[in-house]
Scaffold this motif. Structure first.
Motif, mmCIF file in Angstrom:
data_model
loop_
_atom_site.group_PDB
_atom_site.id
_atom_site.type_symbol
_atom_site.label_atom_id
_atom_site.label_comp_id
_atom_site.label_asym_id
_atom_site.label_seq_id
_atom_site.Cartn_x
_atom_site.Cartn_y
_atom_site.Cartn_z
ATOM 1 N N SER A 18 0.828 -1.212 0.000
ATOM 2 C CA SER A 18 0.000 0.000 0.000
ATOM 3 C C SER A 18 0.856 1.252 0.000
ATOM 4 C CB SER A 18 -0.924 -0.016 1.217
ATOM 5 O OG SER A 18 -0.169 -0.074 2.432
ATOM 6 N N LEU A 19 2.002 1.214 0.701
ATOM 7 C CA LEU A 19 2.889 2.377 0.692
ATOM 8 C C LEU A 19 3.434 2.630 -0.718
ATOM 9 C CD1 LEU A 19 4.532 4.588 2.089
ATOM 10 C CD2 LEU A 19 6.280 2.852 2.599
ATOM 11 N N ASN A 20 3.903 1.574 -1.379
ATOM 12 C CA ASN A 20 4.428 1.748 -2.744
ATOM 13 C C ASN A 20 3.340 2.238 -3.691
ATOM 14 O OD1 ASN A 20 6.896 0.925 -1.884
ATOM 15 N ND2 ASN A 20 6.793 -1.125 -2.765
ATOM 16 N N ARG A 21 2.123 1.721 -3.512
ATOM 17 C CA ARG A 21 1.030 2.162 -4.376
ATOM 18 C C ARG A 21 0.708 3.634 -4.137
ATOM 19 N NH1 ARG A 21 -2.442 -1.062 -2.624
ATOM 20 N NH2 ARG A 21 -1.650 -2.824 -3.833
ATOM 21 N N LEU A 22 0.747 4.055 -2.859
ATOM 22 C CA LEU A 22 0.487 5.456 -2.529
ATOM 23 C C LEU A 22 1.556 6.362 -3.123
ATOM 24 C CD1 LEU A 22 -1.114 7.611 -0.962
ATOM 25 C CD2 LEU A 22 0.283 7.076 1.043
ATOM 26 N N VAL A 23 2.827 5.956 -3.003
ATOM 27 C CA VAL A 23 3.917 6.765 -3.560
ATOM 28 C C VAL A 23 3.821 6.818 -5.080
ATOM 29 C CG1 VAL A 23 6.421 6.915 -3.814
ATOM 30 C CG2 VAL A 23 5.424 6.315 -1.605
ATOM 31 N N ARG A 24 3.472 5.686 -5.704
ATOM 32 C CA ARG A 24 3.329 5.683 -7.166
ATOM 33 C C ARG A 24 2.236 6.641 -7.622
ATOM 34 N NH1 ARG A 24 0.265 0.940 -9.964
ATOM 35 N NH2 ARG A 24 -1.357 2.288 -9.100
ATOM 36 N N ASP A 25 1.077 6.613 -6.915
ATOM 37 C CA ASP A 25 -0.010 7.517 -7.284
ATOM 38 C C ASP A 25 0.392 8.974 -7.113
ATOM 39 O OD1 ASP A 25 -1.550 5.324 -7.863
ATOM 40 O OD2 ASP A 25 -2.603 5.319 -5.934
ATOM 41 N N LEU A 26 1.110 9.269 -6.039
ATOM 42 C CA LEU A 26 1.556 10.648 -5.815
ATOM 43 C C LEU A 26 2.494 11.106 -6.922
ATOM 44 C CD1 LEU A 26 2.149 10.609 -1.948
ATOM 45 C CD2 LEU A 26 0.306 11.755 -3.188
ATOM 46 N N ALA A 52 22.147 1.601 -27.583
ATOM 47 C CA ALA A 52 23.351 0.895 -27.146
ATOM 48 C C ALA A 52 24.009 1.702 -26.040
ATOM 49 C CB ALA A 52 24.321 0.701 -28.315
ATOM 50 N N ASP A 53 24.810 1.003 -25.216
ATOM 51 C CA ASP A 53 25.512 1.678 -24.128
ATOM 52 C C ASP A 53 26.404 2.791 -24.668
ATOM 53 O OD1 ASP A 53 24.302 -0.077 -22.494
ATOM 54 O OD2 ASP A 53 26.065 -1.299 -22.050
ATOM 55 N N GLY A 54 26.383 3.922 -23.966
ATOM 56 C CA GLY A 54 27.228 5.047 -24.341
ATOM 57 C C GLY A 54 26.558 6.063 -25.241
ATOM 58 N N MET A 55 25.387 5.732 -25.824
ATOM 59 C CA MET A 55 24.694 6.680 -26.691
ATOM 60 C C MET A 55 24.072 7.798 -25.869
ATOM 61 S SD MET A 55 22.783 4.284 -29.536
ATOM 62 C CE MET A 55 22.183 5.745 -30.378
ATOM 63 N N HIS A 56 24.066 9.009 -26.405
ATOM 64 C CA HIS A 56 23.450 10.166 -25.770
ATOM 65 C C HIS A 56 22.069 10.329 -26.382
ATOM 66 C CE1 HIS A 56 24.138 13.413 -22.979
ATOM 67 N NE2 HIS A 56 23.579 14.273 -23.828
ATOM 68 N N VAL A 57 21.013 10.240 -25.567
ATOM 69 C CA VAL A 57 19.661 10.216 -26.094
ATOM 70 C C VAL A 57 18.785 11.237 -25.384
ATOM 71 C CG1 VAL A 57 19.774 7.789 -26.745
ATOM 72 C CG2 VAL A 57 18.959 8.403 -24.473
ATOM 73 N N LEU A 58 17.638 11.526 -26.016
ATOM 74 C CA LEU A 58 16.585 12.384 -25.470
ATOM 75 C C LEU A 58 15.340 11.516 -25.327
ATOM 76 C CD1 LEU A 58 15.987 15.342 -24.674
ATOM 77 C CD2 LEU A 58 15.160 15.697 -26.996
ATOM 78 N N VAL A 59 14.765 11.477 -24.098
ATOM 79 C CA VAL A 59 13.681 10.548 -23.784
ATOM 80 C C VAL A 59 12.476 11.331 -23.261
ATOM 81 C CG1 VAL A 59 12.985 8.579 -22.367
ATOM 82 C CG2 VAL A 59 15.316 8.713 -23.242
ATOM 83 N N ARG A 60 11.266 10.970 -23.750
ATOM 84 C CA ARG A 60 10.019 11.473 -23.161
ATOM 85 C C ARG A 60 9.435 10.330 -22.335
ATOM 86 N NH1 ARG A 60 6.775 12.719 -27.515
ATOM 87 N NH2 ARG A 60 5.555 10.829 -27.293
ATOM 88 N N ALA A 61 9.176 10.587 -21.042
ATOM 89 C CA ALA A 61 8.817 9.489 -20.141
ATOM 90 C C ALA A 61 7.858 9.969 -19.057
ATOM 91 C CB ALA A 61 10.078 8.887 -19.505
ATOM 92 N N ARG A 62 7.213 8.961 -18.419
ATOM 93 C CA ARG A 62 6.391 9.179 -17.237
ATOM 94 C C ARG A 62 7.172 8.742 -16.001
ATOM 95 N NH1 ARG A 62 2.944 5.729 -16.850
ATOM 96 N NH2 ARG A 62 3.215 4.437 -18.706
ATOM 97 N N VAL A 63 7.057 9.516 -14.925
ATOM 98 C CA VAL A 63 7.732 9.182 -13.671
ATOM 99 C C VAL A 63 6.837 8.225 -12.891
ATOM 100 C CG1 VAL A 63 8.731 10.086 -11.552
ATOM 101 C CG2 VAL A 63 8.855 11.427 -13.656
ATOM 102 N N GLY A 64 7.428 7.146 -12.382
ATOM 103 C CA GLY A 64 6.627 6.171 -11.666
ATOM 104 C C GLY A 64 7.455 5.389 -10.664
ATOM 105 N N LEU A 65 6.838 4.366 -10.113
ATOM 106 C CA LEU A 65 7.484 3.512 -9.116
ATOM 107 C C LEU A 65 7.145 2.067 -9.458
ATOM 108 C CD1 LEU A 65 8.991 3.839 -6.249
ATOM 109 C CD2 LEU A 65 6.801 3.104 -5.321
ATOM 110 N N TYR A 66 8.180 1.196 -9.488
ATOM 111 C CA TYR A 66 7.963 -0.228 -9.715
ATOM 112 C C TYR A 66 7.606 -0.850 -8.369
ATOM 113 C CZ TYR A 66 8.742 -4.999 -11.280
ATOM 114 O OH TYR A 66 8.595 -6.327 -11.589
ATOM 115 N N GLU A 67 6.298 -1.145 -8.179
ATOM 116 C CA GLU A 67 5.795 -1.517 -6.854
ATOM 117 C C GLU A 67 6.432 -2.769 -6.258
ATOM 118 O OE1 GLU A 67 1.569 -1.373 -6.296
ATOM 119 O OE2 GLU A 67 1.333 -0.032 -8.008
ATOM 120 N N PRO A 68 6.610 -3.861 -7.040
ATOM 121 C CA PRO A 68 7.134 -5.078 -6.397
ATOM 122 C C PRO A 68 8.470 -4.874 -5.689
ATOM 123 C CG PRO A 68 6.219 -5.609 -8.551
ATOM 124 C CD PRO A 68 6.218 -4.116 -8.448
#
Length: 458
Positions: free
Chosen positions: A23-31, A84-100
């Protein structure tokens, strides 16, 4: 009458709210998901992994920190490059938490090599400006010479492109004089060197056509051919210019300005010179046609002599009968031929009508409509699922907001609400006499109360 403080002291401390890790991880993920929208983040790739599921897991880092990221199918399959490792990239992403595991992570929606977006915008701006000036106008493009005697190839003297061009031209048209005009095709020194070579080759009057080419590469590798100076030098060239930059899917400013754009260096070589074997076959066909025409002329003269001889012999009745008999046989053959042709035309028309009828068969149309119905059903289900997901998210958010302002939440902190015998809320002690019956509403129920007068110690 008891004050809220007296009631709180008698009721004891409020119950503790105990959370589980889930429940704590789920609460933090929702926040996190509610507080942060889609973000853009730039960094270096490391620990890139792509299991059989098709998902991509990686770490995005800079000099001071790092964050774990995941990119799930099907979005991972839409990438135009291989991370690949070492590449410089630009990423569009959502911030979240992996609950398990309770790990902070980013869920990537889009990824592109850093810097490529800015180069693409600069490319589009220059393209629009030069197009407005008329540098891409098809009316100003010149036709290539059919049999170029001398061709100037402006490219790197050590690249694969020049080897392909020379190989194709030597195989197709060994008579052409091909000269390699070496220039750098990548880096800062490439544009001025290409411009200088274009001007020098154009002013020399030595070449029938110029080929500007190089092999494939990234947008940064091909950027020398998107330089405005190179574009204007191509436009100012006194001889036709063919551009063959990169692979078939690559387009550069030089391609739009040049008199002709070829998809690859090898294809450019095939466009610039004819095929010697094909030309030899064409000459042989012309020679055969000439011999055939001479033979026909000779036969026509022989037939004319025979015709004149036949006219001399036609003065006899037997000859006229024979001629009429021959003419009758000829007309019969023509009649049979016309009948066969008409029958064949009707048969062909019937086959075409039959084919058109089969193409309009209801079974085929029904299959197309069923496929369309399936596609629309899938789109409807996807739209319903997205609408339900948005409604569930709104419901959760409204529930949290209602709970925050609910009076019951206040009662859970140890407060109470006092009602008189009529069910009205008692907001003041004025007018409440001794023995007045009251009710106190608590978080877990109600208590009957009675007012009594406290005796003074004085």
């Amino acid at each position: 009458m008891r004050s809220p403080d007296d009631t709180h002291d008698q009721a004891g401390p409020p119950p503790r709210q105990i959370l589980t890790p889930s429940s704590l991880n789920r609460l933090v993920r929702d926040l996190l998901e509610d507080a942060l929208p889609l973000i853009w983040i730039e960094g270096e790739l490391s620990n890139v992994a792509r299991p059989a599921s098709g998902h991509i897991y990686f770490t995005l880092k800079d000099a001071s920190a790092q964050v774990r990221c995941a990119m799930f199918r099907p979005k991972s399959g839409w990438l135009k490059f291989k991370p690949a490792d070492g590449m410089h990239v630009l990423v569009r992403a959502r911030v979240g938490l992996y609950e398990p595991r309770g790990e902070f992570q980013l869920v990537a929606e889009h990824m592109e090599p850093a810097g490529e977006g800015a180069l693409q915008r600069e490319f589009e701006q220059l393209k629009a400006r030069l197009d407005a000036e008329g540098l891409f106008d098809p009316a100003r493009k010149r036709a290539l010479p059919r049999y170029a005697r001398r061709i100037g190839v402006i490219t790197s003297a050590t690249g694969a492109a020049v080897r392909d061009v020379l190989s194709v031209m030597s195989r197709r048209w060994p008579l052409a004089d091909v000269e390699v005009l070496p220039v750098p095709v990548q880096g800062r020194e490439a544009p001025p060197a290409i411009v200088q070579m274009l001007r020098k080759a154009s002013a020399s009057g030595r070449y029938d056509v110029l080929l500007l080419t190089r092999g494939g590469g990234s947008l940064e590798d091909l950027w020398a051919f998107n330089d405005e100076r190179v574009a204007r030098a191509i436009h100012a060239s006194a001889v036709p210019v063919v551009s063959a930059v990169g692979h078939e899917i690559d387009f550069s400013i030089a391609d739009f300005v040049a008199d002709l754009r070829a998809p690859t260096p090898s294809a450019a070589a095939e466009l610039l010179v004819p095929d010697a074997f094909a030309l030899r076959r064409h000459l042989q066909q012309l020679q055969q046609r000439l011999a055939t025409l001479e033979q026909r002329r000779l036969q026509a003269r022989i037939q004319r002599v025979d015709h004149l001889l036949a006219r001399l012999q036609a003065q006899r009745p037997q000859a006229r009968l024979a001629r009429d008999r021959e003419r009758l046989l000829h007309l019969q053959r023509r009649l049979h031929g016309v009948q066969r042709e008409q029958s064949q035309r009707r048969h062909n028309a019937l086959e075409r009508v039959h084919a058109r009828l089969l193409a309009q068969h209801p079974r085929l149309r029904l299959m197309l409509l069923q496929r369309r119905l399936g596609e629309l059903r899938q789109r409807l289900l996807s739209s319903i699922e997205r609408k339900l997901e948005r409604d569930r998210a709104n419901l959760r958010q409204n529930g949290r907001a209602l709970h925050a302002i609910s009076p019951l939440a206040t009662l859970e902190r140890g407060y109470s609400i006092i009602f008189d015998a009529n069910g009205k809320v008692v907001r003041s002690s004025q007018g409440i006499g001794e023995g007045t019956p009251l009710r106190a509403r608590l978080a877990d129920g109600e208590l009957p109360l009675s007012v009594r007068k406290e005796e003074s110690n004085d």
